[in-house]
Design an enzyme around this catalytic site. Sequence first.
Site, short mmCIF file in Angstrom:
data_model
loop_
_atom_site.label_atom_id
_atom_site.label_comp_id
_atom_site.label_asym_id
_atom_site.label_seq_id
_atom_site.Cartn_x
_atom_site.Cartn_y
_atom_site.Cartn_z
N GLU A 95 0.84 -1.19 0.00
CA GLU A 95 0.00 0.00 0.00
C GLU A 95 0.88 1.24 0.00
O GLU A 95 1.84 1.33 0.76
CB GLU A 95 -0.92 0.02 1.22
CG GLU A 95 -1.76 1.30 1.28
CD GLU A 95 -2.83 1.32 2.37
OE1 GLU A 95 -2.89 0.37 3.18
OE2 GLU A 95 -3.61 2.30 2.39
N ASN A 134 -4.69 4.92 -2.19
CA ASN A 134 -5.92 5.36 -1.54
C ASN A 134 -6.65 6.40 -2.38
O ASN A 134 -6.03 7.31 -2.93
CB ASN A 134 -5.60 5.96 -0.17
CG ASN A 134 -5.17 4.90 0.81
OD1 ASN A 134 -5.99 4.14 1.31
ND2 ASN A 134 -3.88 4.80 1.05
N GLU A 162 -7.96 1.74 -3.09
CA GLU A 162 -8.65 1.57 -1.80
C GLU A 162 -9.55 2.78 -1.59
O GLU A 162 -9.08 3.90 -1.51
CB GLU A 162 -7.62 1.45 -0.65
CG GLU A 162 -6.74 0.23 -0.78
CD GLU A 162 -5.92 -0.04 0.49
OE1 GLU A 162 -6.02 0.74 1.47
OE2 GLU A 162 -5.16 -1.03 0.49
N ASP A 196 -12.10 0.16 1.95
CA ASP A 196 -11.13 0.41 3.02
C ASP A 196 -11.88 0.63 4.33
O ASP A 196 -13.04 1.02 4.34
CB ASP A 196 -10.33 1.66 2.67
CG ASP A 196 -8.95 1.67 3.31
OD1 ASP A 196 -8.68 0.82 4.17
OD2 ASP A 196 -8.14 2.54 2.94
N GLU A 251 -5.89 -5.31 8.28
CA GLU A 251 -4.83 -4.32 8.54
C GLU A 251 -4.65 -4.17 10.04
O GLU A 251 -5.51 -4.56 10.81
CB GLU A 251 -5.14 -2.99 7.86
CG GLU A 251 -6.41 -2.32 8.31
CD GLU A 251 -6.68 -0.98 7.63
OE1 GLU A 251 -6.03 -0.67 6.62
OE2 GLU A 251 -7.53 -0.25 8.14
P1 C2E Z 1 -5.46 3.54 5.94
O1 C2E Z 1 -5.68 3.57 4.49
O2 C2E Z 1 -6.40 2.75 6.76
O3 C2E Z 1 -3.96 3.09 6.15
C1 C2E Z 1 -3.53 2.32 7.21
C2 C2E Z 1 -2.92 3.16 8.29
O4 C2E Z 1 -2.62 2.34 9.39
C3 C2E Z 1 -1.61 3.81 7.90
O5 C2E Z 1 -1.54 5.04 8.60
C4 C2E Z 1 -0.59 2.83 8.43
O6 C2E Z 1 0.66 3.42 8.67
C5 C2E Z 1 -1.26 2.41 9.70
N1 C2E Z 1 -0.85 1.08 10.12
C6 C2E Z 1 -0.43 0.06 9.35
N2 C2E Z 1 -0.18 -1.04 10.07
C7 C2E Z 1 -0.45 -0.73 11.35
C8 C2E Z 1 -0.37 -1.45 12.58
O7 C2E Z 1 -0.01 -2.62 12.64
N3 C2E Z 1 -0.74 -0.80 13.70
C9 C2E Z 1 -1.15 0.49 13.67
N4 C2E Z 1 -1.50 1.06 14.81
N5 C2E Z 1 -1.24 1.22 12.54
C10 C2E Z 1 -0.89 0.61 11.38
P2 C2E Z 1 -1.10 6.37 7.89
O8 C2E Z 1 -0.01 6.11 6.88
O9 C2E Z 1 -0.87 7.36 8.97
O10 C2E Z 1 -2.38 6.76 7.06
C11 C2E Z 1 -3.55 7.16 7.69
C12 C2E Z 1 -4.69 7.27 6.73
O11 C2E Z 1 -4.53 8.37 5.84
C13 C2E Z 1 -4.83 6.06 5.83
O12 C2E Z 1 -5.49 5.05 6.53
C14 C2E Z 1 -5.63 6.64 4.67
O13 C2E Z 1 -7.00 6.63 4.99
C15 C2E Z 1 -5.15 8.06 4.63
N6 C2E Z 1 -4.21 8.21 3.50
C16 C2E Z 1 -2.89 7.94 3.46
N7 C2E Z 1 -2.38 8.22 2.24
C17 C2E Z 1 -3.41 8.67 1.50
C18 C2E Z 1 -3.55 9.12 0.13
O14 C2E Z 1 -2.61 9.16 -0.67
N8 C2E Z 1 -4.80 9.50 -0.27
C19 C2E Z 1 -5.86 9.47 0.56
N9 C2E Z 1 -7.05 9.85 0.10
N10 C2E Z 1 -5.79 9.05 1.83
C20 C2E Z 1 -4.58 8.65 2.30
CA CA Z 2 -7.93 1.62 7.94
CA CA Z 3 -5.91 2.32 2.85
#
Ligand code: C2E
Ligand code: CA
Ligand code: CA
Length: 398
Positions: A179, A237, A269, A299, A356
């Site tokens: 991802e 995403n 996603e 998602d 996830e």
């Molecule tokens: P998401 O799509 O649900 O991505 C998963 C989030 O959970 C990611 O946070 C990831 O770093 C985190 N994560 C992964 N494995 C674990 C784990 O084992 N434990 C815990 N506690 N967390 C874990 P991140 O990178 O901070 O992203 C947060 C959200 O921001 C994403 O949730 C997604 O909804 C959004 N996002 C990130 N990049 C993009 C993008 O390019 N476009 C859009 N529209 N949304 C994005």
């Molecule tokens: Ca999520």
């Molecule tokens: Ca995602």
Amino acid sequence: MKASELNILVVEDDDFQRRMVGNMLRSLGVTAICDAGNGKQALDVLHAANAKTVDIAICDMNMPEMDGMEFLRHLGQEKAATSIIILSTLDRALLASVAKMSLAYGINLLGVIEKPIGLAQLELLISQYARAEIKPQQTVAAAPGFSLEEILFGVREKQFEPFFQPKVDLKTGWVIGVEALARWMHPEHGVIAPYAFINLLEQSSQIDELTFLMLEKAVAASRLLHDKDYAISISVNLSLTSLTDITLANRITQVVRDAGVDPHQIVLEITESAAMTEVAPALENLARLRMHGFGLSIDDYGTGYASMQQLTRIAFSELKIDQSFVKDFATNPALRIIVESSIDMAHKLRVKSVAEGVETQEDWDMLKSMGCDTAQGYFIAKPMNLTSFVEFCAGYSA
Ligand code: C2E
Ligand code: CA
Ligand code: CA
């Protein structure tokens, strides 16, 4: 801190139980013990002038006048420095929800003991207090607040980069996908996580520029990985708000094909942070994307607006079970049932199930036994830059 230095309050309405706990504590070397017959008395003890700080309160739940839950609420509101051990005969599910509640109130919960209380268990929880550094009151991390203008400037300067988090097949242990998660490589503030910019972009309907920047960089990474013979799909995403623009599907397809990448290698996603208002154009875009070969993932399944209704009207290829269900499911039977039925439902709908937030070996084993297809989470790896991800692929085997 040694047991002999602790100041412990026992909050229990049953005289016998209260005395028993007192005796157990003394046998563990605790000397400063006070007690209370209900929550109200306990608060009086805590508030008494010249009272020593109570380090730990061992607290029953079912008590007359003020029960344990109300007592915990007061402690939370007062931001008291007292840690808590819950002592109760309530059933496990109820105790688990009381534990959740305590955390929500910001209380430092050492643990829960089901009655009859065992000395070893009590000793263990108390030693945890002794070992743990007392956490300062939870402060919300002071996020540098960025304005929409600053964020958009950063996007136009292409300061955003995808970080890559592997998705692993639970049966074979192979990395089958990755991802792409947006990170702002801020020239002054360093690496900024999405919570500081996604919402603002979504709310102002200006997330498309970031989406396309991420998509371009993700497909470039896809090329690179395929040139190295890694058969890995890349997930990007896509905010639901973007889908109201009827030209979106074709623009996405164009970017991917221009880079010489097959849309079958890309999963979109769909994150839904608000109710779908313009349903028709969104459905048209999604149907077209699917027709062009993209994978579509729902998602954060199970939270907010990511509902079962979506499954009925969109041709999803993947169901991504939200991490809030996966995170504690090893200890919470209700969560386990939700995760298991989501996996089951995904299979009956003939779509892939992805979990996830997989953080431990136990999570992994349990998901595997439930027949879940794919796992993603810190247990495997945290999101990393492309160079590290390529190295990761070269070295990984589960
Ligand atoms: P998401 O799509 O649900 O991505 C998963 C989030 O959970 C990611 O946070 C990831 O770093 C985190 N994560 C992964 N494995 C674990 C784990 O084992 N434990 C815990 N506690 N967390 C874990 P991140 O990178 O901070 O992203 C947060 C959200 O921001 C994403 O949730 C997604 O909804 C959004 N996002 C990130 N990049 C993009 C993008 O390019 N476009 C859009 N529209 N949304 C994005
Ligand atoms: Ca999520
Ligand atoms: Ca995602």
